[in-house]
Design an enzyme around this catalytic site. Structure first.
Site, PDB file in Angstrom:
ATOM      1  N   GLU A  83     -32.985  25.520  -4.009  1.00 40.03           N
ATOM      2  CA  GLU A  83     -33.839  24.483  -4.603  1.00 40.03           C
ATOM      3  C   GLU A  83     -34.199  23.436  -3.542  1.00 40.03           C
ATOM      4  O   GLU A  83     -35.340  23.005  -3.440  1.00 40.03           O
ATOM      5  CB  GLU A  83     -33.096  23.834  -5.784  1.00 40.03           C
ATOM      6  CG  GLU A  83     -33.829  22.654  -6.410  1.00 40.03           C
ATOM      7  CD  GLU A  83     -32.872  21.521  -6.729  1.00 40.03           C
ATOM      8  OE1 GLU A  83     -31.800  21.775  -7.303  1.00 40.03           O
ATOM      9  OE2 GLU A  83     -33.202  20.378  -6.381  1.00 40.03           O
ATOM     10  N   HIS A  84     -33.231  23.063  -2.728  1.00 42.97           N
ATOM     11  CA  HIS A  84     -33.517  22.103  -1.649  1.00 42.97           C
ATOM     12  C   HIS A  84     -34.460  22.701  -0.607  1.00 42.97           C
ATOM     13  O   HIS A  84     -35.389  22.044  -0.159  1.00 42.97           O
ATOM     14  CB  HIS A  84     -32.216  21.709  -0.939  1.00 42.97           C
ATOM     15  CG  HIS A  84     -31.461  20.615  -1.617  1.00 42.97           C
ATOM     16  ND1 HIS A  84     -31.282  19.381  -1.057  1.00 42.97           N
ATOM     17  CD2 HIS A  84     -30.835  20.576  -2.818  1.00 42.97           C
ATOM     18  CE1 HIS A  84     -30.569  18.609  -1.880  1.00 42.97           C
ATOM     19  NE2 HIS A  84     -30.286  19.321  -2.947  1.00 42.97           N
ATOM     20  N   GLU A 113     -23.649  16.431  -0.333  1.00 42.30           N
ATOM     21  CA  GLU A 113     -23.933  16.045  -1.706  1.00 42.30           C
ATOM     22  C   GLU A 113     -22.809  16.516  -2.629  1.00 42.30           C
ATOM     23  O   GLU A 113     -22.322  15.776  -3.484  1.00 42.30           O
ATOM     24  CB  GLU A 113     -25.275  16.650  -2.151  1.00 42.30           C
ATOM     25  CG  GLU A 113     -25.697  16.237  -3.553  1.00 42.30           C
ATOM     26  CD  GLU A 113     -26.933  16.991  -4.045  1.00 42.30           C
ATOM     27  OE1 GLU A 113     -27.768  17.392  -3.213  1.00 42.30           O
ATOM     28  OE2 GLU A 113     -27.029  17.195  -5.264  1.00 42.30           O
ATOM     29  N   HIS A 158     -28.615  26.106  -5.581  1.00 45.94           N
ATOM     30  CA  HIS A 158     -28.814  24.687  -5.280  1.00 45.94           C
ATOM     31  C   HIS A 158     -29.424  24.506  -3.891  1.00 45.94           C
ATOM     32  O   HIS A 158     -30.380  23.763  -3.691  1.00 45.94           O
ATOM     33  CB  HIS A 158     -27.452  23.990  -5.401  1.00 45.94           C
ATOM     34  CG  HIS A 158     -27.499  22.505  -5.180  1.00 45.94           C
ATOM     35  ND1 HIS A 158     -26.364  21.766  -4.984  1.00 45.94           N
ATOM     36  CD2 HIS A 158     -28.533  21.628  -5.134  1.00 45.94           C
ATOM     37  CE1 HIS A 158     -26.694  20.494  -4.814  1.00 45.94           C
ATOM     38  NE2 HIS A 158     -28.003  20.385  -4.904  1.00 45.94           N
TER      39      HIS A 158
HETATM   40 ZN   LIG Z   1     -29.050  18.568  -4.500  1.00 44.55          ZN
END
Ligand SMILES: [Zn+2]
Length: 1023
Positions: free
Chosen positions: A116-117, A214, A113
């Site tokens: 991906e950011h 998040e 994750h």
């Molecule tokens: Zn995210």
């Protein structure tokens, strides 16, 4: 909102995951596209290739025409790297590209994750932050996103413009394969230790980071938390026992070095799956991908395979906790339970098809056995999250349960579940139910919408990711035929499958979640402990570095960025002419009918609009509930189950909705009514209309228990929508005192409606509500003030119209109204300045300000539209999101005549209102470039020129009376906007006291609104 902001989601399990290709759900159908005579040429070209052919560094493995979906699939393999490639040739101009990687973390640091950011923080060729977000303004894309699932990460986009396709392809490939992955980017996106005030080395050191926050936010949602526990505990031996999004307490264990290694081994062509779709030539895509990426790599062994889960010898049970929900209607009913079964592997495509089919039979809609035993029993508020088939992990699973139950009812639910399986094994499924699901599959193949290419890759990715053949997955008819044959050979076939997968399956898990008073406190304490341990280990030197990194990051964030490296379309690439849609208007027995001939592929789409002209004001708040229940209560001789069954068997569903539009040329006039919508295969049109006939003439309005079930479901949906769509509620609140139509929208879809529904849900007795609904029915279920529309193929149109005629003859009332719209002028409405605070126990705010402006055809409307976009992208985003820390923000010019500002999940309140004001000063100062204005135009046009499905053609005119001539005029206004006209409209409408302004927000107790001088009205009713 004109354009939704990019949302980077971490998908875990998909709720209602009847996602295996071809089995539609009402909540999200697989989409299809337009077809035309060009279809032949696009398809035959790729059909000339043969397995073994070499092309641009690739070898062709399969070429398979799939006529039922009007496409040809080509599977290729890259010679040098082993990269896999799937191309779908189809006559659809909404072209799609996607690259996906198998990302199988072995811990819960959230490495896939965070990666991906971080890949989106700039790449070698495009060294700027958040290139996706920036490309939104330089592109006509119809979709751009990226997401991390449990076992893959995917980067898809779609666009109808060929140049745009190449621009986006280049940005996507560079981001995925050649990201900079600088340490500062990792610290910004992942996690870091930083002083609370980064300018003050004496303020306390805390955890910061985008993904860290998040995931903290995501885990406050009980549904998400439940889904994570479910997956982790049902598949405990490998990658699925970890949280791919990241556990807040594990995220700080990830190092920058580990992140880079994960990228090198996972984002590699040998571990990649490329996908392209549409009518653009495949050869060009292969050539570009080979040249830009694949030639620069050698083959590796990524070793990312996931083994099958070891099967259990006996069932297990787990009990987990969540925070109590302050919004719960009944605090005693907050327990969730589900029973979960591990099924076969998803790479067995026929078995997956079968299991998702059986799951539909078991849980989908009122005639389903579990709906009857669990939902109708009124024990809980709804199915538990993730109920149904789930094919998003290597071993599929099935989940069934209830949420919103009393703790004492746990055993009862378990018993009911066992009992239901027993009954199904005993009696099997009615053949009509099986036909209904087969009918839904047929309908979903023929129903054409605009995101078909994206739908394909979303449904394929999970099984392709584990090396299933993606082409077989598409061959729905093959599976359907095999299924029918099995059933013919053995009529007890389905019962035996249910016994095998559910009754005799020892890999079974009961999961119970109950709220715990100090859950939140314990979570905070655990974070605090982790933090103090880490801070205690810091040397003086380390501490100095923490401070310096904080400063460096702040400086980096404030830097003016050079975007010149990013490709862009130009305004001159946009066609000056609107693509017009032809339709005819006719009159059938006094009812105006709009006919639009389209290549609808054997489906006829019907819409009706019944005006609320005669409805007394006190009944208005009941209209949304009326629309939600009237097709679900039963009608004529049919019980609600039988009606639902007929709907599934013969139609694509019957729907009714509230209709409120402002008249396009006057802010004080509007139309109010309800819309009817339904579709069916041409051959079933008479049955579809006969269902409407029964609903209009003989609706069942006596079953108070059924009404009570529907009311509870709808009230809990509404309450849940507050946190997800808080900005929409805030905007409705801030507009309601400004135009008559906005006032009605607040009443029927805003916070006023939420409070109203909460009141009804709390009533024990539904008698009074039912009486009101009957009164609404007497005003709306007739043809006195009605108009209709039919979208059908040229061949079928006249048959469709004669069916419509017969239907209209059966309706009560005297038609004879020939108005194009049932426009009502508001008398005595005076816009007023209001400030409303809807107090809710959220950790964040949703702020909004509305300003009375102009209707659609006013010459200033298009200029205000561009201005709103410009302010959103170039000012509000920076001030409210980047500096203020809100998740989103923006401005929009709405067709309700109100110019609106909003923020989303916003830690601030008063500062945000000030930013709204500053954005107006900024707009008037004119401190922006022609490029900035052009970007705003591109962004607006990508919405204006987005694809429209045949079923929806000419609907703008039908619903709002906006003609193609008006849209062309709007288009010219959008092109014509320039710096001076933008400054002019900002001065004319947005400066303080120029027009009437109102404000509203959703959020917790706030000193700003408590200050008497502010004139805020505080509402606590919805809590
Ligand atoms: Zn995210």
């Amino acid at each position: 909102m004109l354009r939704a902001p990019i949302v980077r989601g971490t998908q875990l399990l998909s709720k209602w995951s009847l996602r295996s290709f071809g089995v539609p759900t009402r909540r999200g159908q697989i989409h299809a596209c337009r077809l035309s005579s060009q279809a032949a040429s696009v398809l035959t070209k790729v059909e000339d290739y043969k397995p073994g052919d070499h092309l641009n560094g690739f070898t062709i493995e399969q070429v398979v025409p799939i006529p039922e979906l009007y496409l040809t699939a080509v599977k290729l393999n890259h010679d040098r790297t082993g990269a896999q490639y799937l191309h779908i040739a189809r006559d659809d101009s909404n072209n799609v590209f996607s690259v996906g990687f198998r990302t199988t973390p072995m811990d819960s640091t959230g490495v896939p994750h965070i990666l991906e950011h971080t890949t989106l923080c700039g790449s070698q060729k495009y060294p700027c932050r958040d290139p996706f977000f920036k490309m939104l303004n330089r592109s006509l894309s119809t979709f751009m996103n990226a997401w991390t699932a449990s076992d893959y990460t995917m980067y898809p986009f779609s666009t109808m413009n060929p140049q745009d396709f190449e621009n986006l392809l280049s940005v996507y490939l560079d981001a995925a394969f050649f990201p900079r992955l600088r340490e500062l980017d990792f610290r910004q996106e992942g996690w870091r230790l930083e002083h609370e005030n980064n300018q003050d080395c004496n303020s306390p050191i805390i955890f910061k980071g985008v993904v860290f926050n998040e995931m903290k936010g995501a885990l406050t949602s009980p549904e998400q938390l439940f889904g994570i526990h479910l997956q982790n505990k049902l598949m405990p031996s490998n990658t699925y026992s970890h949280n791919s999004g990241g556990e807040p307490l594990n995220i700080p264990d990830l190092t920058w070095q580990q992140l880079r290694e994960f990228h090198a081994t996972h984002y590699h062509p040998s571990n990649a799956r490329f996908y392209s779709y549409g009518n653009l030539p495949m050869e060009r895509n292969l050539e570009l991908i080979d040249k830009l990426v694949l030639q620069k790599f050698d083959k590796i062994e990524p070793k990312t395979e996931v083994p099958n889960e070891t099967r259990w010898d006996e069932p297990r049970e787990f009990h987990v906790h969540c925070a109590p929900d302050p919004m719960a209607a009944d605090p005693e009913k907050q327990t969730t339970i589900s029973v979960n079964y591990l099924l076969g592997t998803i790479t067995d495509q026929y078995e997956s098809f079968l299991m998702s089919f059986i799951s539909s039979l078991l849980v989908h809609g009122p005639p389903a056995p579990f709906y009857k035993s669990l939902i109708t029993a009124n024990i809980g508020s709804d199915y538990s999250a993730y109920t149904g088939y789930n094919g998003s992990t290597k071993d599929a699973s099935f989940s069934i349960g209830l949420q919103g139950i009393k703790k004492e009812d746990l055993d009862k639910v378990k018993q009911l579940i066992e009992q239901t399986f027993d009954e199904v094994i005993q009696t099997g499924f009615e053949s009509e139910r099986i036909e209904a699901i087969l009918h839904m599959i047929e309908l979903s193949q023929k129903h054409q919408t605009t995101m078909f290419g994206l739908g394909i890759i979303s449904s394929l990715m999970s099984s392709w990711n584990h090396d299933a053949d993606p082409v077989t997955c598409l061959q729905v008819n093959k599976h359907v035929n095999q299924f029918k044959q099995s059933l013919k050979d053995n009529p007890k076939f389905l019962q035996e499958k249910v016994r095998q997968y559910f009754k005799e399956n020892s890999h079974k898990m009961v999961l119970v979640m109950t709220p715990k008073e100090d859950f939140k406190k314990q979570t905070e304490e655990a974070e605090q402990q982790k933090l103090s341990e880490m801070v205690a280990r810091l040397s003086t030197q380390d501490k100095e570095k923490v401070f310096q990194t904080g400063l460096a990051l702040a400086e980096e964030q404030n830097k003016e960025e050079d975007l010149s490296s990013l490709p862009t379309l130009r305004v001159s690439d946009i066609s000056p002419q609107l693509v017009r849609t032809h339709f005819d208007l006719t009159n059938i027995g006094g009812v105006q009918v709009q006919c639009c001939q389209q290549p609808t592929n054997g489906i006829t789409y019907f819409r009706g609009l019944s005006s609320m002209k005669t409805l007394p004001d006190e009944l208005l708040p009941y209209v949304p509930l009326f629309c939600g229940v009237i097709t679900r209560l039963g009608a004529g001789d049919m019980s609600f189950q039988e009606l639902a069954q007929r709907e599934e068997l013969k139609t694509g569903g019957l729907g009714m909705g509230t209709h409120l539009v402002q008249y396009h040329s006057d802010v004080m006039s509007y139309e109010q009514g309800v819309t009817l919508s339904s579709s069916s295969l041409d051959r079933n049109l008479p049955e579809m209309f006969s269902l409407w006939t029964e609903i209009f003439n003989r609706p069942t309005m006596s079953d108070n228990d059924r009404l009570s079930t529907l009311v509870r479901m709808s009230a809990s949906d509404l309450a849940m929508s507050l946190a997800n769509s808080g900005h929409a509620y805030a905007m409705k609140g801030a507009s309601s005192s400004l135009t008559p139509v906005a006032r009605l929208k607040q009443l029927m879809g805003g916070m006023t409606q939420v409070t109203f529904m909460k009141g009804i849900a709390e009533c024990e007795d539904m008698m009074e509500t039912m009486t009101k609904l009957k009164q609404v029915a007497s005003h709306l279920l007739n043809k006195e003030n009605m108009r209709c529309a039919i979208n059908s193929s040229p061949e079928f149109m006249s048959s469709a119209l004669s069916e419509l005629e017969s239907f209209l003859e059966t309706l009560p009332g005297q038609a004879g109204n020939n108005e194009a719209m049932f426009v009502k002028q508001a008398c005595g409405f005076v816009p007023s300045q209001e400030r409303n605070h809807y107090e809710l126990p959220f950790p964040v705010n949703y702020m909004s300000r509305g300003i009375q402006a102009v209707p659609y055809t006013h010459p200033d409307f298009p200029t205000l539209r561009i201005l709103a976009r410009l302010m959103s992208a170039k000012f509000l985003h920076r001030e409210i999101r980047e500096k203020g820390g809100a998740y989103g923000s923006g401005a929009s010019m709405g067709t309700d005549g109100v110019f609106k500002f909003y923020s989303y999940r916003d830690p601030n309140s008063i500062n945000t209102l000030e930013s709204f004001s500053h954005s107006v000063e900024w707009a008037i100062k004119g401190d922006y470039t022609q490029q900035d204005i052009d970007e705003a135009k591109l962004s607006i046009f990508s919405a204006v020129d987005g694809p429209v499905a045949p079923s929806d053609k000419a609907m703008t005119f039908f619903l709002s009376g906006i003609s193609d001539d008006m849209r062309q005029q709007q288009r010219e206004g959008l092109f014509a906007a320039n710096k001076q006209s933008l400054i002019d409209v900002a001065q004319r409408y947005l400066t303080p006291n120029a027009q009437v302004t109102a404000e509203a927000f959703l959020g917790p107790e706030n000193t700003m609104s408590q200050d008497k001088a502010g004139g805020w009205k505080i509402h606590k009713e919805a809590m």
